[in-house]
Design a protein around this motif. Sequence first.
Motif, PDB file in Angstrom:
ATOM      1  N   LEU A  37       0.827  -1.304   0.055  1.00 42.47           N
ATOM      2  CA  LEU A  37       0.198  -0.193   0.063  1.00 42.47           C
ATOM      3  C   LEU A  37       0.697   1.363   0.048  1.00 42.47           C
ATOM      4  O   LEU A  37       0.283   2.412  -0.121  1.00 42.47           O
ATOM      5  N   THR A  81       0.516   4.822  -2.044  1.00 42.06           N
ATOM      6  CA  THR A  81      -0.827   4.651  -2.802  1.00 42.06           C
ATOM      7  C   THR A  81      -1.756   5.600  -1.975  1.00 42.06           C
ATOM      8  O   THR A  81      -1.801   5.843  -1.016  1.00 42.06           O
ATOM      9  N   VAL A  82      -2.895   5.887  -2.773  1.00 38.86           N
ATOM     10  CA  VAL A  82      -4.215   6.491  -2.234  1.00 38.86           C
ATOM     11  C   VAL A  82      -4.668   5.532  -0.835  1.00 38.86           C
ATOM     12  O   VAL A  82      -5.162   6.093   0.157  1.00 38.86           O
ATOM     13  N   SER A  83      -4.621   4.439  -1.056  1.00 45.71           N
ATOM     14  CA  SER A  83      -5.248   3.567  -0.232  1.00 45.71           C
ATOM     15  C   SER A  83      -4.531   3.391   1.107  1.00 45.71           C
ATOM     16  O   SER A  83      -5.033   3.327   2.205  1.00 45.71           O
ATOM     17  N   HIS A 109      -6.100   6.127   3.319  1.00 47.91           N
ATOM     18  CA  HIS A 109      -7.288   5.469   3.989  1.00 47.91           C
ATOM     19  C   HIS A 109      -7.036   4.597   5.251  1.00 47.91           C
ATOM     20  O   HIS A 109      -7.651   4.272   5.900  1.00 47.91           O
ATOM     21  N   TRP A 110      -5.864   3.489   4.817  1.00 52.61           N
ATOM     22  CA  TRP A 110      -5.518   2.486   5.683  1.00 52.61           C
ATOM     23  C   TRP A 110      -5.101   3.265   7.049  1.00 52.61           C
ATOM     24  O   TRP A 110      -5.483   2.814   8.039  1.00 52.61           O
ATOM     25  N   GLU A 157      -7.840   4.613   9.175  1.00 49.18           N
ATOM     26  CA  GLU A 157      -8.632   3.585  10.193  1.00 49.18           C
ATOM     27  C   GLU A 157      -7.903   3.103  11.163  1.00 49.18           C
ATOM     28  O   GLU A 157      -8.449   2.714  12.235  1.00 49.18           O
TER      29      GLU A 157
END
Length: 618
Positions: free
Chosen positions: A249, A252-254, A257-258, A261
Motif C-alpha cells: 500500500l 498509494t491512495v489506499s 485510508h488505511w 482507519e
Amino acid sequence: MSPRKKKVKHSPTKEENDIDNSLKRENYPEESLAKRIKTENHKDADLQAKKKQNFMEACKKVSCKAYSDYNTRFLETYLPNCLDNGGCKHHDKSAVAITQMPPHIEQSFSIEIKNKAWFEALDVCRIYITRDKYLTPAVLQDIVEIILNAHQDDYDDHTLLDVIIKAQHVLSLHFSTHPPCHIKSLRTCYKDFLTAPMSPKDKTFTNRTQFECRRGIVKYCMNRLEDEISAESKDGPLVDKQGKVPLHLLNTVSAAHWENEKFLIYECLDRHQRIERLMAVLESVIELLQYDLAIWHSRYINNLGTHIMRSHKPLLAFVLWSDNTVYTGAVTSNCRQIMKLFVHLNHLRYPDNMLRIIAMWLNAMIQTFYFCESNSNSDYPNIGKYCKQFATEFHKLITGMPCDSINRILDRIEPQFMKHLIGMTHIKILHPIQDDYISNILINFFKERQWSAFPPDDNEVIICRPLFLKPIKISGVLNFVTKKFFTHNANVEAASSANNIGYAKLDTEIFADKKLDDSLNHFVHTLYVTLEAFLNCYDVHAVQEMWNKLNETPIKENDNQNNPTTFQDDKYNVTAEFIKKYKDIMKSMKELYKVFKDLKSSGDMPDILNIFTKLLHD
C-alpha cells in the motif's frame, strides 16, 4: 315593756383612722410585689419556653435547608429542568412518553462516524435530540469515542477544538433535555451508556483491552487516567506508526485510508492531549451523575438505605458497586480508585479545572455513601458507619504523604462533613485526642499553650483557594455550557500551542516514608481546616442568626411556603439528640470565642495562630 334602745354608732376617731390607713399602706406593697413577681415569673417562663422552641425550630430549618440544597450538596452549577420546588415533576405518572431515535437516523450517524466526519455526526445528534426523542446508548458512547479519539483533519473546516466542544455540548444538551428520571427505559439507556462494554476497535492499533474497556466508559477512563499520571507514562504517542503500513500500500491512495482507519485513535495522541481528553469525558459524565443524584434524592425521601439496594438505585451506585447488592456501601476498588485519583492529582498540583472535575467525582461518591446511612433523611449531616469507614480508608491513602500535599488535599475535599471527618481523623493520628469536638480540642490547645510542644515555626499557614464558589443562577443553560466549554478549551489550546503544558507524573517513592510530619504549621493548618469544615457543615452562624430572628419576631405560619430550599420540611425531622448536639456545639463555640479572645488580648499568642481570627472574630 320598754322599747329596745338603738346602739349608737360612734364614728372612728382620727387616731383609729390613721392606724387603719397605715396598716393598709403597709400590706399593699407586699401583695402588689408578690403579684408582680408572679406575673414576671410567668412571662419569663413563657419567654424561655419560646426561646427553647425557637432554638429547636432554628436547628430544623437550617439543617433542612442544608439537606435540601442540591446545588451545594451535589456541586451542581444548574439543576435539571424537571426538578422544581416540589421535587421531580416526572414522578407524575402522566408524564409525556418519549422514545429512542429512529434506526435510520442512528444509521446516518454511524455513516458519518465511519467516514471520520466528526462534526457532521454530532450535527445529526444535535438535530434529533428533541422533547420526545433521545439517543441510544451506543450513540452516546460513540460521542465519547469522538472526544477520546478525534484527530485534526487539515481538510476540514472545523478545528479539533470545535469538535470537542461540540461533543461536550451535545452530551450536556441530551442530559438536560432528558434527565435520568423520565422513564425506566431512559434510565436503562444511561446505565448501559456508563457500564456497557465499549467497542474493542479490533481493526486499529489500540491497546484499550488492557484497560478494561469491557466494563464501560467510566472504568476505562479511570484506568487510563491512573496510567497516564504514573511514572511509566509515555510523553509521546503510545503507537509508533513507522513500518506499520503494508508494503503493497506504500505510496498509494489506499495507504492514507488505511492509516485513517488504524491510527485515528487515542493512543496516537501526545500525553497531555490524552489527559485532557480523559478529563473532558469525566467532566461530561459527572454532569449526568450529579443530575441523577439530585433527582433521585428528591424522589426517595424515606428509607434511602433500602432504595439504594434496588434496581432504581442511583446510576453512580452501578458504577461503584455494579449490580451486586452485597457490596453496596463498601469501599470497593472502584471507590479507592476515585480516591487515589483525587489524592494524586492534588499532590501533583494539576490545574484547578481538572481538580474541580475529580473533586466532583469524589463528592458525588461520598453523597452516594451518605444515602446508605440509616435515617439519612434526618439530623443532617447524620454521620454513620458508612461515612466513617470511608473517612478511615481515605486517610490511609494520605498517610505518609508530604505535609504540603496533605494540606492541599484537606483543603479541596467536598462535602464539608467529610472534610471535617477526615480532618478529625488526621488530628487524632497526629496527637492522640479523645474529644470528638474540634471546638473542645482548640479550647485545650489555646488554654494549655500546646503549641509550645512544637519546634518554633513562623511560616504562614497557607489555605488553598476554594475550587467551588457559591452557586450562581443560570438563565440560559445551553449558552452557559457553550461559553464554559469554549473558554476552558480555548485556554487549553492556547497553552498547548505554546508547548507550556506539562502534567507531572507520580513518583511513588516519596510515599515510602510513613513518618508523620510533626510541624506546628501542619498541625495548625489541620486544626483550622477542620474547624472551618465543622462550622460549615453544622452552619453554626446560620443557626444563631435564625434563632435571633425567631426570638425577635413571631413565627408566621406561611414563612416557608414559597421557599424552594425547604419544600421537604414536612418530610424532614430532627431528633432530640440532634438538638442536644447543637446545644453542646453552641456552648462549646461560645467558650472557644472567649478563650481565643483572651489569648489574643494577652499578647502571648504566636503569629501563626492569627489565622483563626478569620473564623473566631466577633
